[in-house]
Write a protein that holds these residues in place. Structure first.
Motif: not given
Length: 262
Positions: A23-30, A66-69
């Motif tokens: 929520k704070e960092a708002k990465p596009d891909v993790v 895992a990969i999140l986007a």
């Protein structure tokens, strides 16, 4: 585009920390490592509610990647490292996101040294190098990202003399890391901060975080195609100080968007 890696050290136990950071960092891909959860216990509902799609490969009690986007399509390429069909450990997942090959890794720890675990680490690295060489030869935009369980240099560890016979700092694994750089991969964080003490892991014991007695294990390596697009990056060190947090901190970079290019 902001791309990050985070060894969560148990995704279900640390889920509030992960969600707060997202929520704070708002990465596009993790890219996440050390899920410590079987496939069916990945918290996909909560991840989706946070605005992220996900692919993952779980493993009971150990490992897991895992990969999140966020607002980007994930096309899974493979969820195991090629070269050994008998290796069932969940340590590698690869996808294409925004025309970039994302290779999320959780490289074996290898301790105690010497021993079978260290031998497995070296064998895994050989297979990994074969895949990375393929990506270089294909001249693809690609990122090697995750917990490498390798301390590349003395600058990446507090009191390096204490680590001489640790599998994270053995000559063999440091050489393997530098072989990647010689092939053209760029250590993005070290490139951005060539002279600074930067750590990504602090042990829970002996007030290591408070004393900044850390090591740099989590890396983001860019293929030659992406090197001109590197804008910025860093370590969200403060996350390591949160309550019930992982012993790793998130690491991130920003790449130029296509509209930024001239």
């Amino acid at each position: 585009m902001k791309i990050a890696t985070y060894n969560v050290n148990g995704i279900n136990g640390r889920l509030p920390v992960l969600l707060q950071w997202l929520k704070e960092a708002k990465p596009d891909v993790v890219c996440l490592q050390e899920l410590k959860a079987p496939q069916e216990r990945f918290p996909v509902k909560e991840i989706n509610e946070a605005g992220y799609q996900a692919i993952w490969k779980g493993q009971k009690s150990w490992n897991g990647v895992a990969i999140l986007a966020k607002d980007l399509e994930i096309v899974e390429v493979q969820n195991s490292l090629p070269g050994d069909p008998e290796d069932l450990q969940s340590r590698y997942i690869e996808a294409i996101i925004n025309q970039i090959v994302i290779c999320c890794i959780y490289l074996p720890n290898g301790n105690p040294y010497p021993g079978s675990k260290f031998d497995y680490k070296l064998s895994w690295i050989k297979r990994f190098k074969r895949r990375t060489n393929q990506l270089i030869k294909m001249e693809l935009p690609a990122i090697l990202i995750g917990d490498f369980n390798i301390i590349p240099t003395e600058e990446d560890v507090y009191k390096p003399e204490r680590w001489e016979n640790d599998a994270l700092f053995r000559t063999e694994v440091k050489k393997a890391y530098h072989d990647l750089l010689k092939k053209g991969w760029l250590d993005s964080i070290r490139t951005l901060y060539p002279d600074e003490k930067i750590y990504t892991f602090w042990d829970y014991l002996y007030k290591a975080y408070e004393r900044n007695a850390g090591i740099r294990l989590d890396h983001i390596l860019l293929s030659p195609y992406l090197i001109p697009d590197l804008k910025s990056g860093g370590v969200d060190k403060e996350v390591r100080g949160w309550d019930k947090t992982s012993d790793h901190a998130p690491v991130w970079i920003e790449l130029k968007d296509k509209l930024d290019k001239t």
